[in-house]
Design an enzyme around this catalytic site. Structure first.
Site, mmCIF file in Angstrom:
data_model
loop_
_atom_site.group_PDB
_atom_site.id
_atom_site.type_symbol
_atom_site.label_atom_id
_atom_site.label_comp_id
_atom_site.label_asym_id
_atom_site.label_seq_id
_atom_site.Cartn_x
_atom_site.Cartn_y
_atom_site.Cartn_z
ATOM 1 N N VAL B 65 44.400 52.057 2.606
ATOM 2 C CA VAL B 65 45.610 51.301 2.712
ATOM 3 C C VAL B 65 45.896 50.770 3.973
ATOM 4 O O VAL B 65 47.028 51.166 4.682
ATOM 5 C CB VAL B 65 46.796 52.206 1.935
ATOM 6 C CG1 VAL B 65 48.180 51.080 1.920
ATOM 7 C CG2 VAL B 65 46.447 52.665 0.653
ATOM 8 N N PRO B 66 45.278 49.306 4.449
ATOM 9 C CA PRO B 66 45.504 48.910 5.828
ATOM 10 C C PRO B 66 47.073 48.518 5.716
ATOM 11 O O PRO B 66 47.311 47.935 4.720
ATOM 12 C CB PRO B 66 44.348 48.111 5.799
ATOM 13 C CG PRO B 66 44.019 47.848 4.728
ATOM 14 C CD PRO B 66 44.065 48.889 3.820
ATOM 15 N N HIS B 67 47.961 48.764 6.699
ATOM 16 C CA HIS B 67 49.115 48.068 6.663
ATOM 17 C C HIS B 67 49.947 47.865 7.855
ATOM 18 O O HIS B 67 49.297 48.356 8.896
ATOM 19 C CB HIS B 67 50.132 49.059 5.830
ATOM 20 C CG HIS B 67 50.245 50.401 6.313
ATOM 21 N ND1 HIS B 67 49.425 51.356 5.981
ATOM 22 C CD2 HIS B 67 51.075 50.927 7.211
ATOM 23 C CE1 HIS B 67 49.738 52.613 6.604
ATOM 24 N NE2 HIS B 67 50.860 52.305 7.340
ATOM 25 N N GLY B 68 50.891 47.150 8.015
ATOM 26 C CA GLY B 68 51.717 46.982 9.224
ATOM 27 C C GLY B 68 52.802 46.295 8.946
ATOM 28 O O GLY B 68 53.179 45.561 7.953
#
Lengths: 459, 157
Positions: B65-68
């Site tokens: 779950v890449p996030h930012g």
């Protein structure tokens, strides 16, 4: 409605004056100027404090060009117009041009906020930075022109050297002064919190005086010192920002009231014809040319250039500057003062009123979003050595089934929030981590490796 | 609003071409190159990779779950990608990743961002759900699986 507050308080000042119901007879241009300059210092310092350098850095070059080339172009164009209309010397025209050459972004943003809109893209930082840095330029041009008028033996060349010295020293002392302020504020430990704002205030004044005494531009120095201070890590930051915000508002009110008192409204009526003509030239010719000339190398869209041209609202700075000729006894300085006053009011009324509409018509407006209070009111920028981030806990994570106390988290880092099945859980030492949990972690950056090892544990 | 309301045929990929972590994340971010909701795609990229530097968002069991958070988006954006081929994601359990969910929130809407992340976490940590996603044949089917699974869950906003 969106009329700049400037007009409101000038109106109050006029009403209180000798031709209004107050009947106060005030015509001390010297005192008005002193009040104006001191107020201006606080406004510039607070403006610097509030400027987000991270956001502004990308537009610093165009903003700086606008504040120098743009201001100069505007002043020269007005000078030519005045010379032709009044059939006077170029220098006398340049004096008027210089006085009305700087813009007031505070007024712009106040008006936009009332209309609940904000500006897209690079426009906001550009306008903010421009108006913060173009006041010193206008002050310099005005004083230079007065010197040339009073001492005909001075040349444009000597004034150019003077300019380099003013800007160079101003920037240098402002930068060093700002750094010194950061150092002193963080080092000295006052037992009483209220001392910090007062202490910073006196430091700011010292930066100004020191620069002025050594022959630099004190206005530029104090703006830059504010910029440095506002973008550094300082203790009591919030207290300081609030204090100077309030002080800036108070300064504006004091300045406008004083200027309103100083003007005799009947004199404005005498200059309305020429005033309107010059205001028109400023708004529709001089400012747009100045803007286009300075910004063409920077790839702004055409509509953005049009908008920047239109938001050349004039504020209190020109009126304060218009007191200079009065004090130096320049020929026809009364006329200059009244003309400038008239132009400022016209520009505020016309452009202030139409600002929201213009932004919307050009498609440059976006809804103004107030900073939302979040679950965690904490921003990464203000605390450089800490970081908040989120982590998903999977079934095979080594943290599952363990109590937080058993995770061996480093002392100065915490799990500050657990979100489980849409519910927020405030973690305690005995809270057990479950698969599917989302953890919000506040971490001291020094502990990055230790925390990484805890989170990376798998079964 | 629910998480599945954010998914549509433009931001779901059934067969990703990215072979490693960087390629996979960039493949999903590049879906938003011309999206009016994004002011600056490079800032989005930086925010996601900055978070990745702290610890891998490949949390194990084949999903990541890449996030930012960044101010360069006007509202929350997300994308989902599936790869039948294994992606080398440097996941916490060292196993390859097949399912990648990208979420980029607005800097000043932390609360919503956390709610959405927790919803992703709740869905994706279920073995059966992941299996269904792996067996779906089309983008439409993938979206449908998200919608059905989330049917009994609360609205997030």
């Amino acid at each position: 409605m969106g009329i700049p507050t400037l007009l409101l308080f000038i109106g109050v000042g006029m009403l209180a004056g000798s031709e209004g119901i107050g009947g106060i007879n005030f015509n001390d241009a010297g005192l008005a100027q002193s009040i104006g300059i001191v107020s201006l210092l606080f406004i510039l310092f607070s403006g610097g404090l509030d400027t987000n350098w991270k956001e502004s850095k990308v537009v610093s070059l165009p903003a700086f060009t606008l504040a120098t080339v743009g201001v100069l172009a505007t002043a020269l164009l007005i000078a030519v117009a005045v010379m032709l209309i009044f059939n006077t010397s170029f220098l006398w025209g340049l004096l008027i041009g210089s006085i009305i050459s700087s813009t007031d972004a505070a007024a712009v943003f106040a008006v936009l906020r009332i209309g609940n809109i904000s500006l897209k893209g690079r426009l906001k930082p550009l306008l903010e930075l421009e108006s913060g840095s173009n006041d010193p330029m206008a002050v310099f041009l005005t004083i230079s022109t007065i010197e040339l008028l009073l001492n005909p033996e001075k040349t444009f060349l000597s004034q150019t050297l003077f300019f380099v010295q003013q800007i160079g020293l101003g920037a240098l002392i402002g930068l060093l002064g700002g750094k010194a302020m950061v150092f002193l504020i963080n080092r000295l430990n006052f037992s009483y919190e209220g001392i910090y704002p007062v202490f910073s205030l006196s430091l700011a004044i010292i930066v100004y005086s020191l620069t002025a005494v050594t022959g630099g531009s004190g206005f530029l120095a104090i703006y830059i010192a504010g910029l440095v201070l506002g973008n550094s890590q300082i203790i009591q930051r919030r207290t300081l920002l609030r204090f100077f915000d309030g002080l800036a508002v108070l300064s504006q009110i004091a300045m406008f009231l004083t200027l309103g008192l100083l003007i005799f409204p009947s004199n404005l009526i005498n200059v309305w014809g020429y005033g309107l003509l010059l205001a028109g030239i400023l708004i529709f010719v001089a400012r747009p040319i100045g803007v286009f000339l300075s910004l063409i190398p920077f790839k702004f869209k055409f509509k953005e250039l049009v908008f920047v041209s239109w938001v050349g609202l004039r504020g209190a700075v020109p009126i304060v500057l218009a007191t200079f000729p009065l004090i130096y006894g320049i020929k026809n300085s009364d006329l200059i003062f009244n003309l400038v006053f008239f132009i400022v009011i016209t520009s505020s009324l016309l452009q202030g009123w139409s600002l929201n509409l213009t932004a919307k018509l050009l498609g440059l407006a976006e809804p103004f979003v107030p900073k939302k209070k979040t679950q965690i009111e904490f921003s990464n920028e203000t605390q450089i050595d800490t970081e908040i981030f989120e982590v998903i806990v999977n079934e095979n994570s080594g943290m599952c089934g363990k109590q937080i106390v058993d995770l061996d988290f480093p002392k100065d880092s915490r799990i500050i929030l657990i979100v489980r099945n849409d519910q927020n859980i405030i973690p305690a030492g005995n809270t057990i981590i479950e698969p599917g949990d989302l953890l919000s972690i506040l971490m001291n950056k020094q502990n990055r490796d230790a925390i990484h090892d805890i989170l990376a544990l798998t079964q | 609003m629910k998480l599945s309301d954010l998914l549509n045929e433009k931001n779901v990929i059934a067969d990703m071409s990215g072979k490693d972590k960087n390629e996979a994340i960039n493949e999903l971010i590049d879906l938003f190159v011309d999206d009016p909701k994004v002011n600056d795609i490079e800032k989005v990229r930086k925010a996601v990779f900055d978070r990745e530097k702290i610890i891998s968002t490949g949390v194990g069991k084949g999903f990541a779950v890449p996030h930012g958070k960044t101010d360069a988006v006007q509202e929350v954006i997300c994308a989902f990608g599936r790869s039948k081929e294994p992606i080398d994601y440097q996941a916490l359990d060292q196993r390859p990743v097949h399912l990648v969910f990208l979420l980029v929130g607005k800097e000043n809407l932390v609360s919503l961002h956390i709610k959405l992340l927790s919803r992703i976490s709740r869905l994706m940590t279920r073995d059966e759900f992941r299996k269904k996603l792996m067996n779906a044949n089309t983008v439409k089917e993938i979206i449908e699986i998200f919608k059905t699974e989330e049917e009994t869950y609360f609205e997030l906003l």
